[in-house]
Each structure stands twice: as C-alpha cells, then as structure tokens.
Scaffold this motif. Structure first.
Motif, PDB file in Angstrom:
ATOM      1  N   ALA A  15     -46.168 -22.953  21.483  1.00 28.83           N
ATOM      2  CA  ALA A  15     -46.351 -22.060  22.643  1.00 28.83           C
ATOM      3  C   ALA A  15     -47.552 -21.150  22.425  1.00 28.83           C
ATOM      4  O   ALA A  15     -48.347 -20.921  23.347  1.00 28.83           O
ATOM      5  CB  ALA A  15     -45.093 -21.237  22.891  1.00 28.83           C
ATOM      6  N   MET A  19     -50.355 -21.665  25.386  1.00 29.43           N
ATOM      7  CA  MET A  19     -50.404 -20.627  26.418  1.00 29.43           C
ATOM      8  C   MET A  19     -51.797 -20.024  26.610  1.00 29.43           C
ATOM      9  O   MET A  19     -52.240 -19.880  27.757  1.00 29.43           O
ATOM     10  CB  MET A  19     -49.355 -19.547  26.149  1.00 29.43           C
ATOM     11  N   SER A  35     -45.198 -20.036  33.726  1.00 31.52           N
ATOM     12  CA  SER A  35     -44.463 -19.328  32.687  1.00 31.52           C
ATOM     13  C   SER A  35     -44.504 -20.123  31.380  1.00 31.52           C
ATOM     14  O   SER A  35     -44.813 -21.320  31.375  1.00 31.52           O
ATOM     15  CB  SER A  35     -43.004 -19.132  33.112  1.00 31.52           C
ATOM     16  N   GLU A  36     -44.182 -19.460  30.304  1.00 29.95           N
ATOM     17  CA  GLU A  36     -44.121 -20.150  29.011  1.00 29.95           C
ATOM     18  C   GLU A  36     -43.074 -21.262  29.052  1.00 29.95           C
ATOM     19  O   GLU A  36     -43.307 -22.354  28.521  1.00 29.95           O
ATOM     20  CB  GLU A  36     -43.819 -19.159  27.895  1.00 29.95           C
ATOM     21  N   ASP A  37     -41.949 -21.004  29.688  1.00 32.42           N
ATOM     22  CA  ASP A  37     -40.914 -22.039  29.792  1.00 32.42           C
ATOM     23  C   ASP A  37     -41.426 -23.253  30.556  1.00 32.42           C
ATOM     24  O   ASP A  37     -41.157 -24.399  30.177  1.00 32.42           O
ATOM     25  CB  ASP A  37     -39.656 -21.486  30.474  1.00 32.42           C
TER      26      ASP A  37
END
Length: 163
Positions: A15, A19, A35-37
């Motif tokens: 991540a 990101m 989003s990161e998810d």
C-alpha cells in the motif's frame, strides 16, 4: 533482491508503494482519489498473481508487480503486468528485475507473449526500460491520458513475444 509471491503481511508495505503512485496520477490510469482499500482491491484482484520485491539485507519491500491474463478465451495466452517501485528506491534497477522475473514467471505459466496496454508516453523511463527488455511499441492511442496538469498525452501499447 528476492522477488516472491506477496503474502498478507506485505499489504501495508505494498500500500505504501502503490498509493503515492496512484495519488500522483501521471503514470497509471487509476482514479487518484481512490481509497487505499479500493487500490488494494484493484492490485490484489482475484485474477492477479501479486509479487513483492524484497531487499535481501534489510528485508524491506521496494517494489511490487502483478501478473495476469490480458484477455480471456482466445487471448488468454498473452499476459499483462503492472509494476510499481517505492519512490525512494527508483533508479536502482528494481523495475528491471521485476520485469525480468515476470517474463520468466509468465513463460513458466505457459504465456506466449506479454502486453502492456497503456504505457503513458511521458513515462520515458518506463518506455526506455520496456524497450531495452525487448518490448515494441505496437500501437499508439492519441491523447488517451490526461496528466494532472490537464495536458493530454499519448499512451502506447507495448508487446513482446515470450516464445
């Protein structure tokens, strides 16, 4: 450098690699606001094999890539990959090592070719690297990518036979 399949414990480090690249918005056609998810779900989608490039001495993950079929059915013999390197590790040959690893892995998996669908033309380091590893620009998509500045630039389709 050890390149190995990613494991759940690698997710935070991966991540931290993907990101900033997604947020910067100049090399991948992802929504910079995802989003990161969402980003992790995209990177670790069920159709992808995900790998981590880990420094041998310190054990830090410096890069990641995925390998997947580019298409299904009659196009399933061609694979596709995406690569990202930690920003502070750029220029150390990590992307080259990941690509070389992916070529070997793709051959071992029975793929006959590798295709990059959307290489942003202004990503000159990537274009130079892929070309040096035997990929050819087989097509251009005029003004297909919008840079964060608002400028529209071309994207390339790059291809390499593996057999």
């Amino acid at each position: 450098m050890i390149i190995r399949p990613a494991v759940p414990a690698d997710v935070p480090a991966i991540a931290a690699i993907i990101m900033p690249t997604i947020r910067e918005g100049s090399t991948y056609s992802c929504d910079p606001g995802m989003s990161e998810d969402e980003a992790l779900a995209m990177w670790f989608a069920p159709d992808k094999q995900v790998f981590a490039a880990q420094e041998e001495e310190k054990g830090e993950i410096l890069g990641t890539y995925y390998l997947r079929a580019n298409q299904g059915g009659g196009g399933g013999h061609v694979c596709n990959c995406g690569y990202m390197t930690r920003a502070d590790a750029a220029g150390r040959g990590i992307a080259r090592q990941m690509c070389e690893h992916s070529i070997h892995r793709a051959r071992a998996s029975g793929y006959r070719a590798m295709q990059f669908n959307f290489v942003v033309s202004t990503n000159e380091r990537a274009v130079r690297l892929w070309t040096s590893l035997g990929f050819e620009i087989v097509g251009g998509l005029p003004e297909a990518f919008r840079l964060p500045s608002g400028e529209y630039v071309d994207a390339f389709v790059m291809y390499r036979k593996l057999v």
